[in-house]
Design a protein around this motif. Structure first.
Motif, PDB file in Angstrom:
ATOM      1  N   VAL A 174      30.331  21.947 -30.967  1.00  8.86           N
ATOM      2  CA  VAL A 174      29.415  21.459 -32.003  1.00  8.86           C
ATOM      3  C   VAL A 174      29.014  20.010 -31.764  1.00  8.86           C
ATOM      4  CG1 VAL A 174      29.304  20.854 -34.459  1.00  8.86           C
ATOM      5  CG2 VAL A 174      30.134  23.091 -33.782  1.00  8.86           C
ATOM      6  N   CYS A 175      29.976  19.186 -31.360  1.00 11.00           N
ATOM      7  CA  CYS A 175      29.721  17.750 -31.241  1.00 11.00           C
ATOM      8  C   CYS A 175      29.290  17.323 -29.842  1.00 11.00           C
ATOM      9  CB  CYS A 175      30.966  16.969 -31.660  1.00 11.00           C
ATOM     10  SG  CYS A 175      31.380  17.190 -33.399  1.00 11.00           S
ATOM     11  N   GLY A 176      29.341  18.253 -28.883  1.00 15.31           N
ATOM     12  CA  GLY A 176      28.970  17.903 -27.528  1.00 15.31           C
ATOM     13  C   GLY A 176      29.939  16.907 -26.913  1.00 15.31           C
TER      14      GLY A 176
ATOM     15  N   MET B 136      33.870  12.734 -42.545  1.00 14.96           N
ATOM     16  CA  MET B 136      35.155  12.975 -41.893  1.00 14.96           C
ATOM     17  C   MET B 136      35.079  12.543 -40.435  1.00 14.96           C
ATOM     18  SD  MET B 136      36.427  16.595 -43.490  1.00 14.96           S
ATOM     19  CE  MET B 136      38.111  16.378 -42.910  1.00 14.96           C
ATOM     20  N   THR B 137      36.246  12.282 -39.855  1.00 18.95           N
ATOM     21  CA  THR B 137      36.330  11.885 -38.456  1.00 18.95           C
ATOM     22  C   THR B 137      36.578  13.113 -37.583  1.00 18.95           C
ATOM     23  OG1 THR B 137      38.719  11.555 -38.504  1.00 18.95           O
ATOM     24  CG2 THR B 137      37.325   9.658 -39.110  1.00 18.95           C
ATOM     25  N   TYR B 138      36.437  12.919 -36.257  1.00 23.53           N
ATOM     26  CA  TYR B 138      36.758  13.988 -35.313  1.00 23.53           C
ATOM     27  C   TYR B 138      38.178  14.486 -35.545  1.00 23.53           C
ATOM     28  CZ  TYR B 138      32.680  12.996 -32.340  1.00 23.53           C
ATOM     29  OH  TYR B 138      31.424  12.849 -31.850  1.00 23.53           O
ATOM     30  N   GLY B 139      39.110  13.540 -35.667  1.00 19.24           N
ATOM     31  CA  GLY B 139      40.509  13.909 -35.852  1.00 19.24           C
ATOM     32  C   GLY B 139      40.750  14.693 -37.128  1.00 19.24           C
ATOM     33  N   GLU B 140      40.120  14.268 -38.205  1.00 18.93           N
ATOM     34  CA  GLU B 140      40.282  14.964 -39.480  1.00 18.93           C
ATOM     35  C   GLU B 140      39.683  16.368 -39.421  1.00 18.93           C
ATOM     36  OE1 GLU B 140      40.268  11.215 -42.575  1.00 18.93           O
ATOM     37  OE2 GLU B 140      38.354  12.004 -41.864  1.00 18.93           O
ATOM     38  N   LEU B 141      38.508  16.483 -38.815  1.00 23.67           N
ATOM     39  CA  LEU B 141      37.891  17.809 -38.702  1.00 23.67           C
ATOM     40  C   LEU B 141      38.730  18.733 -37.842  1.00 23.67           C
ATOM     41  CD1 LEU B 141      34.054  17.223 -38.412  1.00 23.67           C
ATOM     42  CD2 LEU B 141      35.277  18.478 -40.181  1.00 23.67           C
ATOM     43  N   PHE B 142      39.285  18.191 -36.743  1.00 25.15           N
ATOM     44  CA  PHE B 142      40.151  19.002 -35.900  1.00 25.15           C
ATOM     45  C   PHE B 142      41.345  19.515 -36.697  1.00 25.15           C
ATOM     46  CE2 PHE B 142      44.099  18.980 -33.433  1.00 25.15           C
ATOM     47  CZ  PHE B 142      43.902  20.147 -32.718  1.00 25.15           C
TER      48      PHE B 142
ATOM     49  N   GLY C 158      29.485  20.787 -47.425  1.00 18.03           N
ATOM     50  CA  GLY C 158      30.354  21.090 -48.523  1.00 18.03           C
ATOM     51  C   GLY C 158      31.367  20.008 -48.749  1.00 18.03           C
ATOM     52  N   ALA C 159      32.179  20.232 -49.741  1.00 18.35           N
ATOM     53  CA  ALA C 159      33.181  19.240 -50.119  1.00 18.35           C
ATOM     54  C   ALA C 159      34.191  19.002 -49.015  1.00 18.35           C
ATOM     55  CB  ALA C 159      33.878  19.675 -51.404  1.00 18.35           C
ATOM     56  N   ALA C 160      34.444  20.001 -48.185  1.00 19.69           N
ATOM     57  CA  ALA C 160      35.462  19.863 -47.136  1.00 19.69           C
ATOM     58  C   ALA C 160      35.032  18.888 -46.047  1.00 19.69           C
ATOM     59  CB  ALA C 160      35.782  21.221 -46.535  1.00 19.69           C
ATOM     60  N   VAL C 161      33.743  18.583 -45.931  1.00 20.44           N
ATOM     61  CA  VAL C 161      33.309  17.650 -44.906  1.00 20.44           C
ATOM     62  C   VAL C 161      33.382  16.210 -45.382  1.00 20.44           C
ATOM     63  CG1 VAL C 161      31.870  19.335 -43.734  1.00 20.44           C
ATOM     64  CG2 VAL C 161      30.844  17.824 -45.419  1.00 20.44           C
ATOM     65  N   ARG C 162      33.854  15.994 -46.562  1.00 27.96           N
ATOM     66  CA  ARG C 162      34.048  14.647 -47.106  1.00 27.96           C
ATOM     67  C   ARG C 162      35.536  14.357 -47.194  1.00 27.96           C
ATOM     68  NH1 ARG C 162      29.106  12.705 -46.581  1.00 27.96           N
ATOM     69  NH2 ARG C 162      27.575  13.925 -47.671  1.00 27.96           N
ATOM     70  N   ARG C 163      35.893  13.122 -46.949  1.00 27.38           N
ATOM     71  CA  ARG C 163      37.297  12.747 -47.090  1.00 27.38           C
ATOM     72  C   ARG C 163      37.666  12.724 -48.553  1.00 27.38           C
ATOM     73  NH1 ARG C 163      37.975   7.453 -43.361  1.00 27.38           N
ATOM     74  NH2 ARG C 163      36.969   8.324 -41.549  1.00 27.38           N
TER      75      ARG C 163
ATOM     76  N   SER D 104      38.992  14.564 -24.241  1.00 24.57           N
ATOM     77  CA  SER D 104      39.303  13.143 -24.095  1.00 24.57           C
ATOM     78  C   SER D 104      38.570  12.320 -25.153  1.00 24.57           C
ATOM     79  CB  SER D 104      38.980  12.642 -22.683  1.00 24.57           C
ATOM     80  OG  SER D 104      37.622  12.832 -22.378  1.00 24.57           O
ATOM     81  N   ASP D 105      37.368  12.746 -25.565  1.00 23.84           N
ATOM     82  CA  ASP D 105      36.671  12.061 -26.661  1.00 23.84           C
ATOM     83  C   ASP D 105      37.468  12.180 -27.953  1.00 23.84           C
ATOM     84  OD1 ASP D 105      34.412  11.248 -25.185  1.00 23.84           O
ATOM     85  OD2 ASP D 105      33.416  13.167 -25.534  1.00 23.84           O
ATOM     86  N   LEU D 106      38.004  13.376 -28.201  1.00 25.00           N
ATOM     87  CA  LEU D 106      38.790  13.583 -29.413  1.00 25.00           C
ATOM     88  C   LEU D 106      40.013  12.678 -29.409  1.00 25.00           C
ATOM     89  CD1 LEU D 106      39.353  15.106 -32.064  1.00 25.00           C
ATOM     90  CD2 LEU D 106      40.448  16.885 -30.702  1.00 25.00           C
ATOM     91  N   ARG D 107      40.694  12.601 -28.265  1.00 27.37           N
ATOM     92  CA  ARG D 107      41.889  11.747 -28.170  1.00 27.37           C
ATOM     93  C   ARG D 107      41.540  10.272 -28.282  1.00 27.37           C
ATOM     94  NH1 ARG D 107      43.332  15.139 -23.368  1.00 27.37           N
ATOM     95  NH2 ARG D 107      44.517  16.859 -24.251  1.00 27.37           N
ATOM     96  N   ALA D 108      40.511   9.846 -27.578  1.00 27.36           N
ATOM     97  CA  ALA D 108      40.162   8.428 -27.533  1.00 27.36           C
ATOM     98  C   ALA D 108      39.418   7.955 -28.772  1.00 27.36           C
ATOM     99  CB  ALA D 108      39.319   8.145 -26.287  1.00 27.36           C
ATOM    100  N   HIS D 109      38.669   8.849 -29.393  1.00 24.24           N
ATOM    101  CA  HIS D 109      37.809   8.455 -30.517  1.00 24.24           C
ATOM    102  C   HIS D 109      38.010   9.353 -31.730  1.00 24.24           C
ATOM    103  CE1 HIS D 109      35.793   5.861 -27.660  1.00 24.24           C
ATOM    104  NE2 HIS D 109      35.610   6.905 -26.864  1.00 24.24           N
ATOM    105  N   GLY D 110      39.236   9.750 -31.977  1.00 23.26           N
ATOM    106  CA  GLY D 110      39.535  10.623 -33.104  1.00 23.26           C
ATOM    107  C   GLY D 110      39.162  10.035 -34.446  1.00 23.26           C
ATOM    108  N   ASP D 111      39.012   8.708 -34.484  1.00 23.63           N
ATOM    109  CA  ASP D 111      38.667   8.041 -35.736  1.00 23.63           C
ATOM    110  C   ASP D 111      37.156   7.895 -35.935  1.00 23.63           C
ATOM    111  OD1 ASP D 111      38.374   6.235 -33.648  1.00 23.63           O
ATOM    112  OD2 ASP D 111      39.149   4.531 -34.796  1.00 23.63           O
ATOM    113  N   ARG D 112      36.373   8.387 -34.971  1.00 28.15           N
ATOM    114  CA  ARG D 112      34.913   8.311 -35.079  1.00 28.15           C
ATOM    115  C   ARG D 112      34.414   9.315 -36.105  1.00 28.15           C
ATOM    116  NH1 ARG D 112      32.061   9.003 -29.638  1.00 28.15           N
ATOM    117  NH2 ARG D 112      33.033   6.983 -29.305  1.00 28.15           N
ATOM    118  N   GLU D 113      33.510   8.866 -36.966  1.00 22.70           N
ATOM    119  CA  GLU D 113      32.948   9.757 -37.972  1.00 22.70           C
ATOM    120  C   GLU D 113      32.000  10.759 -37.334  1.00 22.70           C
ATOM    121  OE1 GLU D 113      31.212   7.608 -41.222  1.00 22.70           O
ATOM    122  OE2 GLU D 113      33.143   6.802 -41.851  1.00 22.70           O
ATOM    123  N   VAL D 114      32.024  11.961 -37.870  1.00 17.96           N
ATOM    124  CA  VAL D 114      31.179  13.042 -37.376  1.00 17.96           C
ATOM    125  C   VAL D 114      29.959  13.153 -38.287  1.00 17.96           C
ATOM    126  CG1 VAL D 114      31.079  15.530 -36.967  1.00 17.96           C
ATOM    127  CG2 VAL D 114      33.156  14.251 -36.407  1.00 17.96           C
TER     128      VAL D 114
END
Length: 98
Positions: free
Chosen positions: A46-48, A14-20, A1-6, A52-62
């Motif tokens: 969902v992402c496995g 979207m990134t991990y951080g944005e989805l969180f 849906g539209a919410a999964v797009r920036r 610490s992944d969220l903190r270290a790689h919050g800018d990674r796209e999902v």
């Protein structure tokens, strides 16, 4: 849906951080008592990943499929919170077991 797009960024996922942040806000608005913890646990599931992944790689796209699955779990959690408010006795963690 539209919410999964920036917003304003075209077709960029979207990134991990944005989805969180999206999940935490949705669950907070739904009245979930510990919205932040529930949001991160659902995202990890969902992402496995781990916190610490969220903190270290919050800018990674999902992956769009993972983002859609996360949004589906958020919707179920919002629904379970509403059911609990009505006295149905639904525990939020149960959404991962069904």
């Amino acid at each position: 849906g539209a919410a999964v797009r920036r917003r304003g960024r075209g077709n960029v996922n979207m990134t991990y951080g944005e989805l969180f942040c999206l999940g935490k806000e949705r669950l907070f608005q739904a009245g979930v008592q510990d919205a932040g913890m529930d949001a991160v646990l659902l995202l990890e599931h969902v992402c496995g990943t781990t916190r610490s992944d969220l903190r270290a790689h919050g800018d990674r796209e999902v992956d769009p499929g993972q983002a859609a699955a996360y949004e589906a779990l958020l919707s179920r959690r919002e629904d379970s919170s509403a059911a609990a408010d009505r006295g149905a006795g639904v525990h939020g963690a149960g959404i991962l077991r069904e």
